[in-house]
Every structure is written in C-alpha cells, then in structure tokens.
Design an enzyme around this catalytic site. Structure first.
Site, PDB file in Angstrom:
ATOM      1  N   GLU C 115      31.923  19.835  -8.212  1.00  0.00           N
ATOM      2  CA  GLU C 115      32.913  20.892  -8.342  1.00  0.00           C
ATOM      3  C   GLU C 115      34.323  20.318  -8.295  1.00  0.00           C
ATOM      4  O   GLU C 115      34.825  19.934  -7.237  1.00  0.00           O
ATOM      5  CB  GLU C 115      32.713  21.911  -7.212  1.00  0.00           C
ATOM      6  CG  GLU C 115      33.602  23.129  -7.400  1.00  0.00           C
ATOM      7  CD  GLU C 115      33.265  24.258  -6.436  1.00  0.00           C
ATOM      8  OE1 GLU C 115      32.172  24.238  -5.851  1.00  0.00           O
ATOM      9  OE2 GLU C 115      34.116  25.137  -6.267  1.00  0.00           O
ATOM     10  N   LYS C 248      14.892  27.491   6.221  1.00  0.00           N
ATOM     11  CA  LYS C 248      15.274  27.606   4.815  1.00  0.00           C
ATOM     12  C   LYS C 248      15.427  29.049   4.351  1.00  0.00           C
ATOM     13  O   LYS C 248      15.140  29.389   3.210  1.00  0.00           O
ATOM     14  CB  LYS C 248      14.270  26.835   3.941  1.00  0.00           C
ATOM     15  CG  LYS C 248      14.231  25.359   4.351  1.00  0.00           C
ATOM     16  CD  LYS C 248      13.180  24.531   3.679  1.00  0.00           C
ATOM     17  CE  LYS C 248      13.239  23.114   4.246  1.00  0.00           C
ATOM     18  NZ  LYS C 248      12.227  22.216   3.702  1.00  0.00           N
ATOM     19  N   ASP C 335      17.810  17.512   4.070  1.00  0.00           N
ATOM     20  CA  ASP C 335      16.937  18.401   3.310  1.00  0.00           C
ATOM     21  C   ASP C 335      17.814  19.453   2.628  1.00  0.00           C
ATOM     22  O   ASP C 335      18.396  20.307   3.293  1.00  0.00           O
ATOM     23  CB  ASP C 335      15.931  19.064   4.260  1.00  0.00           C
ATOM     24  CG  ASP C 335      14.858  19.816   3.500  1.00  0.00           C
ATOM     25  OD1 ASP C 335      15.134  20.319   2.393  1.00  0.00           O
ATOM     26  OD2 ASP C 335      13.726  19.884   4.003  1.00  0.00           O
ATOM     27  N   HIS C 432      41.342  25.402  -9.854  1.00  0.00           N
ATOM     28  CA  HIS C 432      40.046  25.081 -10.438  1.00  0.00           C
ATOM     29  C   HIS C 432      40.202  24.613 -11.872  1.00  0.00           C
ATOM     30  O   HIS C 432      39.626  23.634 -12.296  1.00  0.00           O
ATOM     31  CB  HIS C 432      39.140  26.323 -10.423  1.00  0.00           C
ATOM     32  CG  HIS C 432      38.252  26.350  -9.229  1.00  0.00           C
ATOM     33  ND1 HIS C 432      37.093  25.643  -9.162  1.00  0.00           N
ATOM     34  CD2 HIS C 432      38.382  26.996  -8.054  1.00  0.00           C
ATOM     35  CE1 HIS C 432      36.521  25.859  -7.986  1.00  0.00           C
ATOM     36  NE2 HIS C 432      37.290  26.670  -7.293  1.00  0.00           N
TER      37      HIS C 432
END
Lengths: 439, 439, 439, 439
Positions: C115, C248, C335, C432
């Site tokens: 990004e 998760k 993870d 951005h």
C-alpha cells in the site's frame, strides 16, 4: 346453565378457562350484545375464584383492577384468560418543553415504574432542557417490518429470486397488492432481500399509520408471501418470521435500517444552566463541586462509548434510555416486550466553541402506536390523552409521530440528568438511597 | 393549611408537585403516623386534579387505580409524583409442570400483556411440556454487578491498580468490608478488573439474596470505591456506572459472566407429543400437516441462529423470549427496563436418536427479585404469591431462585410453541388475527 | 529411481505431489541426512515444473524465491507441497522511540505491504511520537487458549462438570498435569467453563513462552480433555475447537479475556508537535490549516466510536490498526490468518488541561511469537532480528513480549498519523494518489 | 554525486531514506528513463546497508528477494523505503473442481502460509468436493465503498441533507459525475445515508471493475464530497473515512450490504464420499470411526453458530475461513489488512432427505482485485496467472469475479475438511503435530 353451574363445571375441569366468556355470554346473558362485557367480567371472576381455591390464596387486588378489557363489537377480549389487571405505580414528570414537528409545547409525561428517584431525576433533566429553551425532537424514519424465510432448491434459485424481487417488477407489484389488500392505511414501502445460501429472507417494510403495526405487518407479509409461493411452487416457506425483522431483540439491522420510528433529538445547553443544575453541596449547603459541559462530554465518551464498546453491545451506547422507554411504554399500553429494541440509543455530547453543550440522542427503532394493541385500555388511553396523542391522527401516522417525538424528548431529559448526576460524583448511589421506598 | 389551601397554592405553583405528601401530612394530618398513607393518597388526588385542570381532560381510570403505594414506616412513596396506577391486562397460563431445584410441581403463571394469542400459545406450550413430563429448570449462576470507572494518571498506574485488586489482598479485603457494611444478606463475591489505557473499570459482583439487587450493588460499590479513592488520592472516580455492569442494555459481557440469575432449561419431547400438538387442519378438520422434531430443529437453526446472526445480535438467539419475560415482569413488579437484558436467550433444539426432541433455553441474565423494588405493591405481591415465591426465602436467595426457575420454564413453553407454530406454516399470522382484540 | 523417473511418474500421476520429498530423499539422495534440504528443493522444482506443464505457463519468480523451507533434523517441510515463495514488498519505517518494559530505545520497523503511502504515513507518526519523547507500550496480559466442546447427557451433568472444573480440585490438577506433560515452557494457567444447556465449553488457557502457542495449546488441550473423557465416559468430545477460543475470528470474548498479548500504549503529544506535523499548505507553501489536539479527540469520537458503533463492530474502535498489524505480521512470519483478531483495537484521544493530547491504543489480543511457526524462515528471521527479538528470550516469553510492545508502539504511530491526516482534510485521498504505484 | 557520495551522505543523515531513489536516478543514472528500475534497486541496497551498519546485523535474505518493485512509466515504487522482499512459503493445493459463472473447471490453488497441515487438509477437502462433482460458487454482489463524515449545523440540517441525497436528484447526479470523472471503469452505484444527530455519513458505493478499488473509492468519494461542500458551505467535512465503509475491520454493516464481492457456494456431498474421506483408524489400520453428514451438521451448529454466538461475534460463524483467505491473499498480492473483513463467513450444513449433505459458505465481503495494488509484483502475478485471472478481464470485473469464485470454492474445501476432521475426534491436534515443522 346458570353461572353457578358453569363455575361448578369449570372447577371440575369440564369447562376450560378460555371457554368461559363464550359459555357465560350464551347461557347466562343469552347472547345479548350489550352484555358481552358483563360476560367477560363474570369469566374473569370465575377464573380468579378458581385460582384462589386451587392455591388457597387471596387475589383481591388483582380482581379489583379489572378494567373493561373487552370489545363488544367484535366479541373479543384483550388477551385470553383475563383475571384482572397488573398495576404499575404511575407518576408524572415535566413539564418538558418540546420543539418537534408534531409535538410542540410543554408536556406532562406519564411514567409508570417502580424505581425511586427516576421521576425526581427526570424532572431535573426537564429543568435543564426548559432553561435551555426546549429540546428539538424529530422523526427521521418510519417503518414496520416482518422478515420471512424462504427456502429455495439451490443458491442459484435463491439468487434469482432476490434479483426478481429487487427489480421491483411484476412479482413485487403483486406482492404489494396482496399485502395492502386488507390494510386501510398501511402501505408496503419496500421488500429487502438477504440471501444466505439456498435460503433468502424477504424483509417486508410497511408504513402502518398510527398503529405500531407488527400484527398488521405479519398478516400482510403472509398475504404477500402466498403470492410468491403460488407463483414459484419450488420455493418453501420455512418460517413466517426469520429474526431479521427484528422484533423484540437487540439487533444491529434495526440500527441500520430503523424500525418503528427513528428519532433524533438536540438541545444546546448553556454552561450556566448546567452548572446551576448540577452542584454538589456539603452538609452546610456550600457548593463543593459544579460540573461543566466538558465533564458530560467525557463521561459520554468513557461510559457510553468506551465502556459500552468493552461491554460488547450493538445498541446500548447510552446511559439509561431503557428506564424512560419502559416507564412510558408501561403507562401507554405499548408492547412491553418491545422495550428491548426500542431502548436502542446513541447519545452525543459535544462542547461547542461558545462553551455550551450540544446534547442529543439518536433512537433508531422506537416501536410505538397510538391505536391498536393495548392503547385503548382505560389507563393507557388516558395517558396517551395526557400527551394529546390518543388514537388515529388527522393524517395517518401523525399521532404516532407526535408520540415518538415526545418519547425522544423525554429520553433526552433523563439522559442529560443521569450523565450530569454521574459527573457530580457518587450521587447516583445516594440519590437512589435517599428516595428509595424499601417497605 | 387546609387541603383546599394546599390545592390552591399547588395550582398556583407555590407548592411543588413533589412537596405535597409532606405538607399534607404535616398540615392536614398533623403528622399522625397512621395517616401517612392518607396523605399520600390526598397528594395523588391533588396532582391528578391539577393535570385534569391544566389539560382540560379527565383521568378517571388512572386515579381509580391508586393502590397504597406508600410505606408508613419509612414515610416514603413508591416513586415520586404518583397520580395512580397504570393497569396492564392480566391473565394466567398453565398449569405448567416444572422440575426445578426450588420450583417443583405445577404452576399457574400470571402474564400481564396486551398481545392477543400470547396466552393461548403459552398454554399450548404448557401442554407440550406437561405431556412430556415437565421441564427441568435450574439456576447456574447468581450475581448482581456494578462497574465503576476509575481514571488513573497513566497506563502504568491503571495496570498496577488492576494487579493490586486482582491479587485479592488488603485493598480487596477493605473494599469487601466496606461494601458489605450495610448489607444484611448481600455479599461481595468478586471484583473484576478491565483496563482500557489509563482508565479501569472495577466490576463489583454481589450476591444479594432475594432482592434483584441493583440499588444495593450501586450503594455498596460506592462504599467500596471510597476506600480505594482514600487510599489512592491520585485515582479519580469518573463515573459510578461505566456501562460494563451492564444494566438495562443488551451486552455480551452479561452473556459471558451472567448477571442476575443464569437459567438453563431442558425438556425431552416425544415425537408423538409434538405431532399431536402441532397439526394444521383444513376447513373440514382434516389434518393437512403434522410437524416433526426435525422441523423444530431446522427452524431453530435457520431463524434463531442463522437469521439472528445475519440480523446482527449478541443476545437474541431465540424466537420470542422477550414476550414471556415482559409479561411476567409486568405482573410481578420487576424493573421493566431490565426486560432489555433479561430477554437475552439462546435456544437449543436437537433431534435425539430415539426420535424425540431435546429442547431447552439458556437465559444468561434474568434480573429479578422477590423482595424490594416493585414486588410489594398490591397486584405484584399477589402475582408472586400465585407462584409461591413472594418475599424473602427461608434461606436468602431461595425464593428468587425459585422465581427464576419458573421464568425459565415459562419461557421454554412459549419458545417451543412459537417454533412449533412457525413450523406449521402461516399460522403465526392467522392466530394473531383470529384472536386479536381490535377494539 | 532417478530424478527423471520420479518426475515422469509424478507427471503421470503415479506419484502424488506430497510424496515427492520422501521418494527423492530415499531414491536420489540415498537418505543422506545432509541432503534432506536438497530433496525438498528438488521436490519443489518438480512441482513447479508440473504446474507449468499442466497450465502452459511460466512461474519463474515463484521458483526463484525458494528459501530453505525445510528442517533437516526432523525431516519436515514448512508446509506441504511447496513450490517456492510468495514475495511481499518489504520496506521499513522509523526510527521509533519506544519506552516499553522489554523494548527500550529506537527501533526500525520492517513493514511488508503493497500500500503506497503506508510507510510515509508511518514515518510521520514516528516523528510525532519521537518529538513527544517516545511512546510507552506495555503488555498487560499473556495467554493462549483452546476451547473444547463437551457434550453431556443433560443440563445437570453439564452444570456438575462445570462445578467440578471450577473448584480446581483433582480433575483440574490431573488435566493440568496432562496438558503440561509435553510442554517445556508452556503452563496451563486456567480452565474457563461456559455452559450452554447440555454442552459445555472448556476454554483452556496457557502461557506458552515465546511461541504464539496455538498449536501447543491445541495439543495440550487434547491431552487434558482425554483425562476428562476417561474419567467421565458419559461425556463426549463434540469438537476439539468450539469457536470460543476464539482463533482467527473477530470476537468479544477475546476483548474481555485477552488472547496472545494484551498491549496498552500511551504518548502525551504537546500541542506544538501536533501543529507542526499536521499542516495543510496551499500551492504557495502557505499554511492554510493547522490541526489541534481537539481535532484528533473529536475525530476519534466521531469516527472510531460513533462511526464504528453504527457500523456494528465489537473489535474495530480504531482508525486502521489492521494495516500495521498486517505489515509486521507478513514481515516476521506470523500466522497471517491471525491478523483478523490481532487487529482488534480501541483508540483513545483526550485533550489534557495543559493543551497536550493523551493518545493511546489498547490491543486486547495480539497473537504473535518469536519462535515456531514461520518465524525461522529466512526473511522472517531477519526481520525479527532487525527488532532484536528473534528466537526464545532469556526468560521464556521475554522476546515475545518485547515484540508485542514494538507492535503496540508501531500501531500507535500509524493511528496518530491517520487521525492527524484525516483532521487535515481531504489529504487521505491525495496522499494515496500522490504516492501510489499504479504500474 | 556518485553512489558512494550518496551513500556517505545518507549514512550521515544528510539524505533521507525516502529521497534515495530520486537522487540516485538524477545523479547516478542521469535521469535515463530505462534506468529508473536500477535506481530503485540501488536505493534499496543502500537502505539495507544502512540498517546492517546501524544495527550490526546481516540481512542477506531480505536483500536477495528484491523483485522489480518499481514502475518505470510513472517513476514510482511499490511502497516507500523498500529494502527487499518478505517471503512467505508458497505451496499449492488442488486440483479443485469449480462450477462458477466465470471460474469453470479444475484449479490449482496457490496458498502462501506457514501452517503445517493446512495444505494437506485443503487437499482432502478438494477430494471430497471433486468426488461430489465439484462446488458451485457465485458472486451475488459487487461493490466497494467509502463512507465520509459530514458535520452539519443541526439535526434538521443533517436530516434535510440525507433527504436531498436520497431523492437522487441534482445533488446526487453532480456528485456522481464528479466521482466518476477520473475513473475509466469505475461507476458510482449508490450513496447511502446514515444520520446520527447533526452528523451524517455518506457511504459512497462504487463498482470498480477488476481492481479491489479502495483507493479509487477514496479518491472518487473525495471528489464527490467536494461538490457537496461547495454547494453547502455550512456543511463541514469531519473525516474522509468514518468507519462505516467499513475497511479493515470486522463489521456487521459489511454483512448486510456486502463489500467487495459477496460469494455463495454450494456442494451436495453424498454420504459415501463423506464416510470414505473421514475415517479414523487405529494402529492396525482398522476403521474405528466413520463420520456421517449428521455429524457435520451438528458440529456446524454447536461450534459455528452456538459457540460463535457465545464467543460474541458478528462475522465469524464458520470454522476457519481466515486460513484460506490469508493464504490466497498472501500469494496473490492482495491487501493483507483486508483479511480482517474478507474472512467474514457463514457456513451452512444440512442433511438432505436422501442422506447427502448440503454444504456451503456465504462470504459477504471478499475484497480482492486482479489489477492494481500488489497484484502485478512478480510472484503475485504468477499466482494470479496460475488461476487464470491476472489483470483486467475482457469485460471489466470479469477476472475479479472469477477470482472471487475461486476463493469461495477454496474456502469451502477447507471448511468441509476442518469440520470433517473435528467430527473424527481429536485429529485436529494430532494432524497438526504430525505435520508440523518445528525446526
């Protein structure tokens, strides 16, 4: 049969509790229309007699509070197996100055509850609002919903059916027609679709005038869904209510879309008004603490947002909105189970550049009516009358909107007061204790 | 002053609404202890007169339902500014066979509500349960909480204070002692700590015998927190209630830890019992549909879990628990605002290998009492008496637990019936309509 | 078989993709221990050849990035069916001044992401923090959990089993012993019980040193639960993971109890530091807007709390914590699926009386390790090394805590910057765009 | 300056890390367009040298994995301050038979992760699906959103502005025009309004072809909102992102409306296929347990719904969707922070009358792209290519939809396998251990 015979058979179990009205009306009152009310009263007495005998106890107050809970025209009763009335202590608060679109002026608010200090606190909130020039309160959305689960053969069928409904073509029109067939003022204004695999939920959205509308919405949705099932025989009605309505549950879907009335309120409270109303004094009457708008702003942040976020809630970003909702619902014959979602609320407190406090409450789903349900029973009717909004409005929905504005305003009074009180320190505890009944 | 003088001054605004009891008692009844009740009644009449005059309306029913809402011993009234009573229609359902630890036998359940068909449906649920041999209902947790926000100078101070409380040493003991000082039966059983940066919430957990306990918990928490503030002057009380209690809001923290009573129920319903009670007939009385345990199981999945998950809820994984909670709360003088969280419920339906249906409801936070609050008012007292659990239990807490078991059982009857009804097809709509009052 | 034969058989489907390592090791490398790595590499090449042939495409980069993803000692590979590596662009930000208990000093933070503007923004946040004297970051909880579903015959059995576990007697001790049997540093620190009707969830809570610990927790919980099942044969293991772990998934239970590391951070930002770093200039370089602490405070309220509350979240009361969590997780071999819950975060911004801004982030469940999992693969290891926390700490858990403090600090830099940027106006969009790659 | 001079100045702090590309390009490569890539590479090397020197460590692998992370045309780099690449082990699973609208046939799925057993389990799930004839996977919604906070002077102004936008008249059209001005394929498809008191959030909804679209949506929303602010100078932009988007957070609003792609999948698994794939054997190879569809159905209920409901989640009604989402996102250059909400998922498992299992997953908000972001970097591009969906589709959006269908199918394979494994008993633990790397 005479009333004695009926009683005898009833106590023996040969007549069921719910059959009493009809049998008494037929046998004792000979089906004289004007005696339906008496038959109902008689039935109620027999039932309370039965309970007293069965349990060996006395229920004198319950029977005393029987009101005329029956409808002569339709030969129905309010609910089944009536034995009398449950009485909740009723007080009033106010006057509260409201600047709504429908509720304009000063109002006295009936509050049925059992919590000492609630009305005292409410009145202090009213003072704050009145001294600030009143509270603006507006209804921004109005709808009642029922969401139906349709089971389809596959995810493709489910998707196609959603598309079909969403395009608002023939199927939509036919369902709308069927839905509105029996309604005098109710309109179907949308059908939202939600697919979860091979099931879809069709959330029918209605406007139902001055009635709360849940029963109508159910009936009309049932009529609409029949059209669909006839047209698509491979689709199956799984449940007429699929919990995406969402009725009597705290849900985020009601926050997003609104249900019943969405209400927003606003009051600009000058610094001096706040200071004057929330002072903590010692035993000599000397002021030891005054609160400022900033205190309210920070408690709103720490308690209503940070605290609520940590508590895990989707609807409870407020101090104690449920108290006011419950007290007004109980007074005015609303569905008490709907206190659950009608209490959903988001407070806002912001110090303005001039030092005043902007305060308001957003209530996304206040589900209320001024006709139907319990609104026409004796004390409920009078309480609605006290607010000037009993019955159907001149324009459909007008009275219900007025009522919703009043509720929004009353909630605002209660919220500003609780936050002010908390900002003062430990007064929450002491005010409760000082005023508590503790028989 | 005579009562006429007082009325006159009151109508002119020279006497405030909330002052009436004391002035009338003093001037009219000359402080005769036994006349406190009459003074209260007089005050209530003056207020209703005032409202009638002010608004140009009549409130005959409200005034008619004044019960003796005052306490002679303590010279207090139930709530402030009483004008009478709000009456909710009261019926009863049952008998319902309950197999609890405290509630054992057949019970008639008082249900105050305005929703036609609710009691009829409840009774069908009772049939299902009774024919299945009754419902097991047990209380698995018992506690009442108040969560206080303490602001500390830094995240390190907050962390250290949490550690200090968690180790249950001197500070904990002193707070416990202070908290329990005024309580006769109440015990502090835990203090949970939650840190969010430089603030912490101390969630005081009490057992409060047969009273619901929110007011006590507040008072006791205030006493406990004073100890802490004296010991650590750098800490600041931000709010005596920080919304992690969580009172009168739907929250997940109450699901995790419980609040009030956690209740679990279970009934094994044979296939035949279910079939017999949920048949759909056509106009010729021929059975056109019978439901099976599998239908209930799948509706519980599609509606109560999948539907509720999509609706976005943390507490509403059930069909309509709020209806029963609200009806019993209104009948028995409970805090109606607590219907919000007390309705949190998780249904379970599972077809067993022998074809029966295991059905049950988990209610994590039913907040009820059999003493205090509104429980001693006339009709509330009688309704609790109807259930055999008015007042304090022989052992503290016994009556409240019995009451909680009854509520769990009643909820189970209502839930199984609604799911059965939905499984039958569109009956939800038609049963509502058939029985509705619609004055 | 030669490598050509193996390839041939593999392409024909006579050898399965996952069998390649073992066959090549045996046949080509004759089980020479030091050649296990080569066998793995060969297998990886055959698989990528297979895919290229099968799909008619070239995967040159994937094969190029094969690192030594195998363990010689245990003859295992990182994951099954390796074909090479997926490369995420890696940059760094900082230095960032951290004042932790374990992470003390200036740190360069490796950030793997795609990004544009993320690192530029991060660096601005570091400036703000460094100019404010650094950020305090502490670990307040440390645990890893696995929650197991046990099905019991009835709600009473479930209740009794909970009681049995809760009393921390023999059963608890035996489960603890079994759980810790194979662990070198792991300790069972609690077993939480949650009953839902006839099921219970046992949430085993471990401390697992410097490893993230999910796999250990699973294995140890399995060992513990075997003890229970042998002792109570009427109990049944329904699922070794019952989603109350909660792994998760974004859940409130992890907010309440913590999971992995709970981190809290704090920085006091002087007014001038904030002003200097967040100025909006026009094309002539003239300052047209400066932000103040109050702006950050209000955006934190309107966006992170009010906005998030309306969006319906339980864990997302922050601006963009996930960006930093993901970038550090990808860099350091964590993870990646645990980005989901590790991004749970609550920002706080408060203007102090002296005009400074108190800013901090509460991260309840950052699940990370510095040993095990993907931490020892080539670039991951180097990135952990860059932070001075690769491998096991001198005291078990020290390195993982240091890492968690760094993550907390980095998140704080990113959050303060995003809020500052938003307060400046529409810069989010333009920054951005200005920096985006847009190949 | 020579590269040595630049390095020297950089190490002394006279050149900033982010300036290196431009200076090297100008001074060393004399602005030769074709050397931009070399300048970037040089800059990356200088930075890694700097870190090594500063920290006294070696980062050989990081520098080795530098790919061509720069764009020559636009003279930009992927991200700022690149030092190389972070490598995640990459394996593949499959083939998986997919029956989508765009993804049709057998697919090999690239999975980047560090979790032993993940791919082994995935393959077993693929077997189940393939033997069942493949999995249906469809995209049911497609949109990308940015929600902007507008502060208005009062609740009335806020209400009026919502009405104005909702009526889709001139203001809406002008905003749409401004939003779409710079977009080639992007379309504004809706503007949703949410009022909270005097603030409103405008949630701009776009379709952005094959790109994930968050950056475009931000830019376009900024353009649109400028129109509004010019027209209504009393309105104020509070924040260009108000958390109702909702980006990189787990929220219910994304479940209700979808974000990115909403995907639904379905596979009908015959009893025999399930039995065959999930058998538990003892050491003698004898089958000691076979699972049946009913086991999956009940675990889905107890774990994915009941367990998740008790854990407190809005998005996590599944077993382990995040694992697959993370592994595919890391392989294909997606925004890893969007794993958070893209993992939102609702499983469904239902035993059909013929004994088969209907299984499927609903993913409301999979946020992915096949152009833009990190999709064009070396290994990401190859992984997308492996799936046949790199770059822009023939019709805009076609490739992204194909990719979403593949993701849905892959998730389904992983979910069915995990549920099957859990139903087998304690295998979750043992399979993890058996395959773990544990260097």
């Amino acid at each position: 049969m005479s009333i004695e015979n009926i009683k005898d058979k009833f106590l023996k179990g040969e007549i069921k509790a719910y059959e009493l009205e009809d049998i008494i009306f037929r046998d004792v009152h000979k089906c004289k229309k004007e005696d339906w009310g008496n038959a109902c009263k008689d039935a109620s007495v027999l039932r309370i007699d039965f309970l007293e005998q069965k349990l060996g106890k006395k229920f004198n107050h319950i029977r005393k509070h029987y009101d005329d809970f029956c409808s002569i025209d339709k030969k129905t009763t309010a609910i089944e197996q009536i034995i009398g009335g449950a009485v909740v202590p009723l007080g009033f608060g106010g006057p509260l100055k409201i600047k709504g679109n429908h509720a304009i002026g000063e109002f006295y608010i009936p509050l049925a509850n059992c919590e000492a200090a609630l009305i005292a606190g409410f009145n202090r909130g009213c003072n704050v609002i009145n001294e600030s020039g009143g509270v603006r309160s507006i209804v921004t959305k109005d709808s009642m919903t029922r969401s139906v689960i349709i089971e389809t053969p596959s995810i493709d069928d489910a998707f196609k059916l959603c598309e079909e409904v969403n395009k608002k073509g023939e199927l939509y029109d036919e369902m709308k027609k069927a839905a509105e067939r029996e309604g005098k003022v109710s309109k179907l204004v949308d059908i939202q679709t939600f697919q979860i695999l091979n099931e879809i939920q069709l959330r029918y959205v209605f406007q139902t005038g001055d009635s709360m509308g849940m029963n109508s919405a159910t009936k009309y949705a049932a009529n609409a869904v029949k059209v669909l099932l006839e047209k698509y025989p491979e689709m199956k009605l799984k449940a007429l209510s699929g919990n995406m309505c969402a009725d009597k549950k705290s849900t985020h879907i009601n926050v997003i879309f609104g249900r019943g009335k969405s209400v927003q309120t606003e009051v600009i409270i000058p610094l001096e008004v706040l200071k004057k109303n929330y002072q903590l004094m010692n035993e000599n009457g000397e002021i030891i603490k005054e609160i400022e708008p900033r205190d309210i702003e920070r408690i709103n942040y720490s308690k209503n947002y940070q605290g609520s976020a940590l508590a895990g809630t989707l609807t409870g970003f407020n101090a104690n909105v449920a108290n006011t909702i419950a007290a007004i619902f109980a007074a005015t014959g609303q569905d008490l189970a709907q206190i659950v979602e009608s209490s959903s609320a988001f407070d806002k407190a912001e110090v303005l550049k001039n030092g005043s406090l902007r305060f308001g409450v957003f209530l996304p789903c206040v589900e209320i009516g001024t006709v139907g349900g319990g609104t026409s029973y004796a004390t409920a009717k009078e309480c609605l009358d006290m607010l000037g909004c009993y019955g159907a409005g001149k324009k459909p929905g007008e009275n219900a909107k007025k009522f919703a504005e009043i509720i929004g305003a009353a909630v605002t009074a209660q919220e500003i007061n609780l936050l002010g009180t908390l900002a003062c320190g430990d007064e929450l505890a002491s005010s409760h204790i000082r005023l508590a009944r503790g028989k």
